[in-house]
Design a protein around this motif. Structure first.
Motif, PDB file in Angstrom:
ATOM      1  N   ILE A 245       0.378  -2.770  -6.197  1.00 25.54           N
ATOM      2  CA  ILE A 245       0.409  -1.548  -5.238  1.00 25.54           C
ATOM      3  C   ILE A 245      -0.529  -0.758  -5.376  1.00 25.54           C
ATOM      4  CG2 ILE A 245       1.874   0.290  -4.751  1.00 25.54           C
ATOM      5  CD1 ILE A 245       3.911  -0.875  -6.907  1.00 25.54           C
ATOM      6  N   HIS A 246      -1.559  -0.930  -4.082  1.00 25.41           N
ATOM      7  CA  HIS A 246      -2.660   0.179  -3.879  1.00 25.41           C
ATOM      8  C   HIS A 246      -2.272   1.430  -3.332  1.00 25.41           C
ATOM      9  CE1 HIS A 246      -4.796  -3.570  -3.937  1.00 25.41           C
ATOM     10  NE2 HIS A 246      -3.965  -4.423  -3.408  1.00 25.41           N
ATOM     11  N   ALA A 247      -2.672   2.352  -4.145  1.00 22.77           N
ATOM     12  CA  ALA A 247      -2.384   3.759  -3.972  1.00 22.77           C
ATOM     13  C   ALA A 247      -3.769   4.788  -4.061  1.00 22.77           C
ATOM     14  CB  ALA A 247      -1.477   4.128  -4.757  1.00 22.77           C
ATOM     15  N   ARG A 248      -3.665   5.737  -3.079  1.00 27.14           N
ATOM     16  CA  ARG A 248      -4.702   6.643  -3.179  1.00 27.14           C
ATOM     17  C   ARG A 248      -4.657   7.458  -4.412  1.00 27.14           C
ATOM     18  NH1 ARG A 248      -5.450  11.105   0.274  1.00 27.14           N
ATOM     19  NH2 ARG A 248      -3.341  11.115   0.724  1.00 27.14           N
TER      20      ARG A 248
ATOM     21  N   ASP B 260      -6.688   2.756  -8.418  1.00 29.06           N
ATOM     22  CA  ASP B 260      -6.031   2.845  -7.453  1.00 29.06           C
ATOM     23  C   ASP B 260      -4.999   1.813  -7.335  1.00 29.06           C
ATOM     24  OD1 ASP B 260      -7.779   0.811  -6.899  1.00 29.06           O
ATOM     25  OD2 ASP B 260      -8.573   1.807  -5.077  1.00 29.06           O
TER      26      ASP B 260
ATOM     27  N   ILE C  10      -2.128   8.179  -8.292  1.00 31.29           N
ATOM     28  CA  ILE C  10      -1.210   7.606  -9.108  1.00 31.29           C
ATOM     29  C   ILE C  10      -0.645   8.800  -9.980  1.00 31.29           C
ATOM     30  CG2 ILE C  10      -1.050   6.019 -11.209  1.00 31.29           C
ATOM     31  CD1 ILE C  10      -3.023   4.203  -9.709  1.00 31.29           C
TER      32      ILE C  10
ATOM     33  N   GLU D 198       0.910  -1.216   0.098  1.00 30.88           N
ATOM     34  CA  GLU D 198      -0.075   0.007  -0.090  1.00 30.88           C
ATOM     35  C   GLU D 198       0.756   1.164  -0.043  1.00 30.88           C
ATOM     36  OE1 GLU D 198      -3.607   1.937   2.694  1.00 30.88           O
ATOM     37  OE2 GLU D 198      -2.806   0.251   3.248  1.00 30.88           O
ATOM     38  N   ALA D 199       0.526   2.169  -0.811  1.00 30.41           N
ATOM     39  CA  ALA D 199       1.301   3.432  -0.748  1.00 30.41           C
ATOM     40  C   ALA D 199       0.253   4.516  -0.704  1.00 30.41           C
ATOM     41  CB  ALA D 199       2.096   3.659  -1.974  1.00 30.41           C
ATOM     42  N   ASP D 200       0.726   5.951  -0.405  1.00 30.76           N
ATOM     43  CA  ASP D 200       0.011   7.013  -0.722  1.00 30.76           C
ATOM     44  C   ASP D 200       0.033   7.326  -2.165  1.00 30.76           C
ATOM     45  OD1 ASP D 200      -1.106   7.444   2.002  1.00 30.76           O
ATOM     46  OD2 ASP D 200       1.343   7.891   2.339  1.00 30.76           O
ATOM     47  N   PHE D 201       1.138   7.219  -2.669  1.00 32.14           N
ATOM     48  CA  PHE D 201       1.517   7.911  -4.089  1.00 32.14           C
ATOM     49  C   PHE D 201       2.188   6.861  -4.882  1.00 32.14           C
ATOM     50  CE2 PHE D 201       3.469  11.710  -5.926  1.00 32.14           C
ATOM     51  CZ  PHE D 201       2.325  12.067  -6.926  1.00 32.14           C
ATOM     52  N   VAL D 202       1.926   6.487  -5.924  1.00 30.24           N
ATOM     53  CA  VAL D 202       2.497   5.647  -6.797  1.00 30.24           C
ATOM     54  C   VAL D 202       2.979   6.464  -7.918  1.00 30.24           C
ATOM     55  CG1 VAL D 202       2.806   3.742  -8.435  1.00 30.24           C
ATOM     56  CG2 VAL D 202       1.600   3.451  -6.063  1.00 30.24           C
TER      57      VAL D 202
END
Ligand code: FAD
Length: 496
Positions: A163-166, A154, A168, A42-46
Motif C-alpha cells: 500500500i502506497h500512502a501519503r 510511504d 502512515i 494507493e491510499a491517503d492514510f494507512v
C-alpha cells in the motif's frame, strides 16, 4: 479526496515534502491492481492497528474524505475491547454484584460464577467486533487483516499487498512486559486472564500498578485466594498516596494479601502449582518482612502467577528504526506535539508512544491528528488534566495533581491545602459493610483553586469524570461549597 483543497498551505507543503521523499507509484484512484510484486494499492492514510487510537483516527480521516486503509493482525478493537477496559470492567461488575448480593441477600448465596461471566464478556466482545466493523465500513474505511510492516516512508506491506500512502499512522499499542527472572515465563499476564474458562483456586499477582490491583480485586471477588507482591512500599505509585494507602487497607480487609518491598527473584513449577520466590528488605511492612534490617527470601505457592509489571510499546518489529524513526525515553516512538515521528510521513499515537496509556487518550490523539491532516485543525484535547480510574473494589477515581505533585509544583507544603473526608456510603451500609469511602481535594491554599480530586468509592469513576470539566475550568473550593448538593449521593461528599 474532496477536502484536500481546503488544507492550509503549510499542510500542503509538508504533504509535498512527504511524497517527494520517495516517488509514489501511481495506481488508479481508489483501485488496486496486480503487479509483479503482488497487489498494489494507493491510499491517503494507512493506519496500522485497529485499537482505540487507530479506529478513531481511521474513521475521522475517512469522514474528511481521505482514502483510508486500516490494518489489523488480530481482533478489531485492540487492547481495550479484547484484553483491557471492556472485559475487565464487565468482570468487575459481575464481582461487585456478587459482593452486594452476598452481603444483603446472604440467604440466597449470591455467588458470581466466572465461567458464566466469561460467556457474557465474550458475547459483548463479539457484539463490539461487529459494531466496529460496520461503523468502519459505513465510514468508508477499508479494513485489511494481516501483519503490517513499513517498508518505506510511504509504503506498507501486508502479506502480498503493498500500500502506497501519503501518511502512515502507527497505532500498534503496547504489550505486557515479561518478568525478567528465572522461571519468569511461568507467569501469565492480563491478556491470559480474559481467556481463562475457569479459575485457579489461588493466584500470585506480581506488580502494584493499576492493572495488578484490578486483577487482584476482580479475582478475589470471584473467590480466588490472592496474594500480591509489590516491589515498592505502596500500591499505585502514580496515584495520591493517602488514597492508595486507604485502598491497601480496604483490599486487605476483603482478604487480598499484600506484600510490599517484595522483589521477585525466581519462579518454579512445583507439583502442578507455582512457587514464587521473593526477597523482602528488612524494613518491609508487608506480611513477614525480615527482622533487624536484614533481607529475607520468602516463597509463596499458588496455582497460577500473573505478572503485571508494566507494558512496553510494540513497534520494533515494524521496520521503522531502519527508516530513521527514533525511540523515546520510555520505549515509545519519539513524536513531536503533532504526533509526527522523525520521518515526516510517519505518525504515531496511543500506547505506541510515551505518555498516558489510556483508551480515551489514544482516541483523542487519533481524532485530533486525522482532523489536522485531512480536515480543519480541530480543538486539541487537554492531555494535562486526564481523569483516570482503577476499577477495583472499592474503585478509585482521580483527576489533576496528587498532594505530593502539588507540593512539588508549589515549592512549599504550606501553599497546598488538603481536604479529606471519610464516610460509609449508603450502599455499603445496606450491604452490612463498614467499608469507608474517601474523598480528597488538593487545593491551592491562597487562591482556593482545586488542583486535584481523588476518591475511593465504587461511584468514584463516574463522579470524577464529571468533575474533570470543573477542574479544567478552574473550579475553587468555594464554588463546590456553594453548590447545592444532590442528596443522598456519594458525590455530595465532595461539596460539603
Ligand atoms: P491497542 O488498543 O493496543 O491497539 C493496537 C492494535 O494494533 C492491536 O489490535 C494490535 O493487534 C495491532 N497491531 C500491532 N502491531 C501490528 C502490526 N504489525 N500489524 C497489524 N496490526 C498490528 N484504558 C482506559 O482508558 N481505561 C481502562 O479501564 C483501561 N483498562 C485496561 C486494562 C488492561 C488489563 C489493559 C492491558 C489496558 C487497559 N487500558 C485502559 C489501556 C488501554 O487499553 C490502552 O491504552 C488502549 O487500548 C491503547 O490503544 P491503542 O490504539 O494505542 O493500542
Amino acid at each position: 479526496m474532496t477536502k484536500r483543497q481546503a488544507k492550509p498551505a503549510s499542510e500542503r507543503q509538508s504533504a509535498r515534502r512527504a511524497t517527494s521523499e520517495r516517488a509514489i507509484e501511481r495506481v488508479p484512484r481508489g483501485g488496486k491492481r496486480k503487479g509483479k510484486g503482488g497487489v498494489q494499492r494507493e491510499a491517503d492514510f494507512v493506519v496500522i492497528g485497529a485499537g482505540s487510537g487507530g479506529v478513531a483516527a481511521a474513521r475521522r480521516a475517512a469522514a474528511h474524505g481521505a482514502r483510508v486503509v486500516l490494518i489489523e493482525r488480530d481482533a478489531i478493537g485492540g487492547t481495550c475491547v479484547n484484553r483491557g477496559c471492556v472485559p475487565k470492567k464487565m468482570l468487575s461488575y459481575g464481582g461487585t454484584l456478587a459482593a452486594i448480593l452476598s452481603g444483603c441477600l446472604s440467604h440466597t448465596g449470591g455467588h458470581e460464577d466466572w465461567s458464566d461471566a466469561i460467556v457474557r464478556v465474550n458475547a459483548e466482545m463479539a457484539r463490539l467486533h461487529v459494531a466496529y466493523t460496520h461503523r468502519l465500513q459505513d465510514a468508508g474505511v477499508e479494513l485489511l487483516h494481516g501483519e503490517a510492516t513499513v517498508t518505506a516512508p510511504d509504503q506498507v506491506q501486508v502479506g502480498a499487498e503493498t500500500i502506497h500512502a501519503r501518511r502512515i499512522l502507527v497505532a500498534t499499542g503496547a504489550r505486557p512486559q515479561t518478568l525478567p527472572v528465572p522461571g519468569g515465563e511461568l507467569a501469565g499476564t492480563s491478556d491470559d486472564v480474559f481467556t481463562w474458562q475457569s479459575l485457579p483456586a489461588s493466584v500470585v499477582v506480581i506488580g502494584g500498578g493499576y492493572i495488578a490491583v484490578e486483577l487482584a480485586s476482580i479475582l478475589s471477588r470471584y473467590g480466588v485466594k490472592v496474594e500480591v507482591l509489590v516491589r515498592e512500599s505502596r500500591l499505585l505509585e502514580r496515584f495520591d498516596h493517602e488514597i492508595a494507602a486507604a485502598l491497601a487497607e480496604a483490599l486487605a480487609a476483603k482478604g487480598v494479601r499484600l506484600h510490599f518491598h517484595a522483589e521477585v527473584t525466581l519462579l518454579n513449577q512445583a507439583n502442578g502449582a507455582i512457587d514464587v520466590c521473593y526477597r523482602q528488605d528488612g524494613n518491609g511492612n508487608g506480611n513477614g518482612g525480615g527482622e533487624g534490617g536484614k533481607d529475607r527470601i520468602h516463597t509463596v505457592r499458588a496455582q497460577a502467577a500473573l505478572a503485571a509489571i508494566g507494558r512496553e510499546p510494540q513497534w520494533e518489529g515494524l521496520g521503522l528504526a531502519a527508516l530513521g524513526v527514533e525511540k523515546a525515553e520510555k520505549g515509545g516512538i519519539r513524536v513531536d506535539r503533532s504526533f509526527r515521528s522523525r520521518v515526516r510521513s510517519i505518525h504515531a499515537i496511543g500506547d505506541a508512544i510515551d505518555g498516558l496509556h489510556l483508551t480515551p487518550v489514544a482516541a483523542a490523539q487519533g481524532r485530533w491528528l486525522a482532523d489536522r491532516l485531512f480536515g480543519r485543525r480541530g480543538d486539541r484535547a487537554d492531555f494535562d488534566t486526564v481523569p483516570t480510574a482503577v476499577f477495583c473494589d472499592p474503585a478509585i477515581g482521580s483527576v489533576g495533581l496528587t498532594e505530593h505533585q502539588a507540593i512539588e509544583a508549589a515549592g512549599k507544603a504550606e501553599r497546598i491545602e488538603s481536604v479529606v473526608r471519610r464516610f460509609v456510603s449508603l450502599e455499603n451500609r445496606f450491604a452490612g459493610s463498614e467499608q469507608a469511602s474517601m474523598v480528597k481535594l488538593v487545593v491551592n491554599a491562597r487562591s482556593g483553586r482545586v488542583l486535584g480530586a481523588h476518591m475511593m468509592d465504587n461511584a468514584a469513576p463516574e463522579i470524577i469524570q464529571a468533575l474533570a470539566v470543573a477542574l479544567r475550568l478552574g473550579v475553587k473550593l468555594s464554588h463546590l461549597r456553594t453548590t447545592v448538593q444532590l442528596h443522598p449521593t456519594v458525590a455530595e461528599e465532595l461539596f460539603g
